[in-house]
Design an enzyme around this catalytic site. Structure first.
Site, PDB file in Angstrom:
ATOM      1  N   PRO A 167      -9.913  14.809  50.003  1.00  0.00           N
ATOM      2  CA  PRO A 167     -11.017  14.979  50.962  1.00  0.00           C
ATOM      3  C   PRO A 167     -12.355  15.243  50.268  1.00  0.00           C
ATOM      4  O   PRO A 167     -13.406  15.024  50.865  1.00  0.00           O
ATOM      5  CB  PRO A 167     -10.588  16.198  51.794  1.00  0.00           C
ATOM      6  CG  PRO A 167      -9.665  16.965  50.895  1.00  0.00           C
ATOM      7  CD  PRO A 167      -8.946  15.932  50.077  1.00  0.00           C
ATOM      8  N   THR A 215      -1.881  20.026  44.421  1.00  0.00           N
ATOM      9  CA  THR A 215      -1.553  20.439  43.047  1.00  0.00           C
ATOM     10  C   THR A 215      -1.343  19.260  42.098  1.00  0.00           C
ATOM     11  O   THR A 215      -0.676  19.401  41.080  1.00  0.00           O
ATOM     12  CB  THR A 215      -0.290  21.330  43.044  1.00  0.00           C
ATOM     13  OG1 THR A 215       0.821  20.542  43.490  1.00  0.00           O
ATOM     14  CG2 THR A 215      -0.451  22.537  43.955  1.00  0.00           C
ATOM     15  N   GLN A 229     -12.286  27.682  42.564  1.00  0.00           N
ATOM     16  CA  GLN A 229     -12.269  26.491  43.424  1.00  0.00           C
ATOM     17  C   GLN A 229     -11.341  26.713  44.629  1.00  0.00           C
ATOM     18  O   GLN A 229     -11.678  26.357  45.764  1.00  0.00           O
ATOM     19  CB  GLN A 229     -11.770  25.276  42.639  1.00  0.00           C
ATOM     20  CG  GLN A 229     -12.717  24.783  41.550  1.00  0.00           C
ATOM     21  CD  GLN A 229     -12.162  23.575  40.798  1.00  0.00           C
ATOM     22  OE1 GLN A 229     -11.012  23.172  40.986  1.00  0.00           O
ATOM     23  NE2 GLN A 229     -12.974  22.998  39.930  1.00  0.00           N
ATOM     24  N   TYR A 281       3.839  14.458  39.898  1.00  0.00           N
ATOM     25  CA  TYR A 281       2.670  15.121  39.320  1.00  0.00           C
ATOM     26  C   TYR A 281       3.075  15.805  38.013  1.00  0.00           C
ATOM     27  O   TYR A 281       3.443  16.983  37.986  1.00  0.00           O
ATOM     28  CB  TYR A 281       2.075  16.142  40.292  1.00  0.00           C
ATOM     29  CG  TYR A 281       1.597  15.538  41.602  1.00  0.00           C
ATOM     30  CD1 TYR A 281       1.351  14.176  41.732  1.00  0.00           C
ATOM     31  CD2 TYR A 281       1.385  16.331  42.732  1.00  0.00           C
ATOM     32  CE1 TYR A 281       0.911  13.625  42.932  1.00  0.00           C
ATOM     33  CE2 TYR A 281       0.945  15.783  43.936  1.00  0.00           C
ATOM     34  CZ  TYR A 281       0.716  14.427  44.025  1.00  0.00           C
ATOM     35  OH  TYR A 281       0.285  13.888  45.217  1.00  0.00           O
TER      36      TYR A 281
END
Ligand SMILES: NC(=O)c1ccc[n+]([C@@H]2O[C@H](COP(=O)([O-])OP(=O)(O)OC[C@H]3O[C@@H](n4cnc5c(N)ncnc54)[C@H](OP(=O)(O)O)[C@@H]3O)[C@@H](O)[C@H]2O)c1
Length: 322
Positions: free
Chosen positions: A214, A20, A294, A57
């Site tokens: 990734p 996130t 997504q 974040y």
């Protein structure tokens, strides 16, 4: 979706986690909170239970969004959040400025206790499943950091301890000072540094590996075409990996992998994620997503099993890229 136990714990965790970072907006050209909440719901509905966030974040924004999205389903979620990037004190080492505030790397005991309480409030919960030191602080001994984390575990405020952005020596120190259940490191087809040190050390010590980025920040989804542009503070604007020349090289590499994706009727991004998770029995993949489409696509990669010959086909396409 496949599930595995996190480190030495009995926490059943989906092999695909939802990342996130982009939901916090910072370094990703802003975020859309409504899409973010919908992405979290879509991931949970698709079998993902691992959600990774961090105070840094968006200076709490990502954690607040996660807290909002998991209302009413907290017990179904494995929350991973972090400590050690702080803006309430100038102790430790200055690391960067975010929204005009200096952020320091600091892992002192009092600060970790303070940070945890802030995260619990933002996430709307009274415990964290996996609590991770986000970046390492050279001014605090690992033994002090691990002692407070073990104390928080005894108090029931955290269930497992993780570390991130470490070298082998730092990981060994953590292993000597308490029970370490996870590392979180950059790992993708393009970023394989951990294979020579941290990965085998994790396998030897039953430590889960949460791979971050990734998809190489979207580059490996096969959807970054020549027309795609980035705006605002999006870190990909300046990243040479996203140059037109490299986009072409990546597209050529992915096209060699396409027959394997086609055999499974999956997208290139799903193939990339499935390959990543196959690289170690300890591997999980944290895939960032900005919207429900997504999130659902990435989650579905958690059901894909590749044969040895398919893994070899992917690896040889990859070898041609380097
Ligand atoms: N511990 C650490 O220091 C650290 C560092 C980095 C990341 N992390 C964690 O790991 C998570 C994942 O890493 P990441 O977000 O850097 O990179 P990532 O998962 O490799 O890529 C995420 C980005 O790729 C694009 N994308 C993802 N799925 C897609 C799909 N199915 N189709 C098309 N585009 C797609 C989205 O960006 P666009 O839509 O904008 O293209 C998304 O924001 C983070 O969110 C964070 O939780 C931790």
């Amino acid at each position: 979706m496949k599930y595995k136990k996190l480190g030495t714990t009995d926490i059943e965790t989906s092999v695909i986690g939802l990342g996130t970072w982009a939901m916090g907006g910072w370094m990703w050209g802003g975020g859309n909170d409504k899409d973010s909440v919908a992405a979290i719901h879509s991931a949970l509905d698709s079998g993902v239970n691992l959600i990774d966030t961090a105070p840094a974040y968006g200076l709490g924004r990502s954690e607040e969004i996660v807290g909002e999205a998991i209302k009413g389903r907290r017990d179904k979620v494995v929350i991973a959040t972090k400590c050690g990037l702080v803006w309430h004190t100038d102790k430790g080492n200055h690391f960067f400025d975010e929204e005009g505030k200096p952020v320091h790397r600091y892992l002192g005991a009092d600060s970790i206790r303070y940070e945890l309480e802030q995260s619990l409030k933002r996430l709307g919960t009274d415990y964290i499943d996996l609590y991770i030191t986000h970046w390492q602080d050279p001014t605090t001994p690992v033994s002090e950091t691990m002692a407070i984390l073990e104390e928080l575990k005894k108090e029931g405020k955290i269930r497992a301890i993780g570390i991130s952005n470490v070298n082998k020596e730092e990981m060994s120190e953590y292993l000597e000072s308490g029970t370490l259940d996870s590392i979180q490191e950059k790992y993708s087809m393009l970023d394989r540094e951990i294979e020579s040190g941290l990965l085998p050390l994790s396998e030897q010590n039953n430590v889960s590996i949460l791979s971050y980025s990734p998809l190489a920040q979207g580059l490996l989804t096969g959807k970054i075409d020549p027309e795609r542009t980035f705006s605002g503070d999006d870190q990909r604007i300046e990243d040479p990996r996203f140059s037109q020349e490299n986009r072409q090289k990546i597209a050529a590499m992915l096209s060699k992998m396409k027959p394997v994706a086609d055999q499974h009727n999956i997208t290139l991004g799903q193939l990339v994620i499935a390959w990543t998770v196959s690289q170690s029995s300890q591997m999980f993949a944290l895939c960032g997503a900005r919207n429900p489409v997504q999130a659902k696509e990435n989650a579905a990669a958690g059901a894909v099993s590749l044969t040895n010959s398919e893994l070899d086909q992917v690896s040889s396409a990859l070898a041609a890229y380097f």
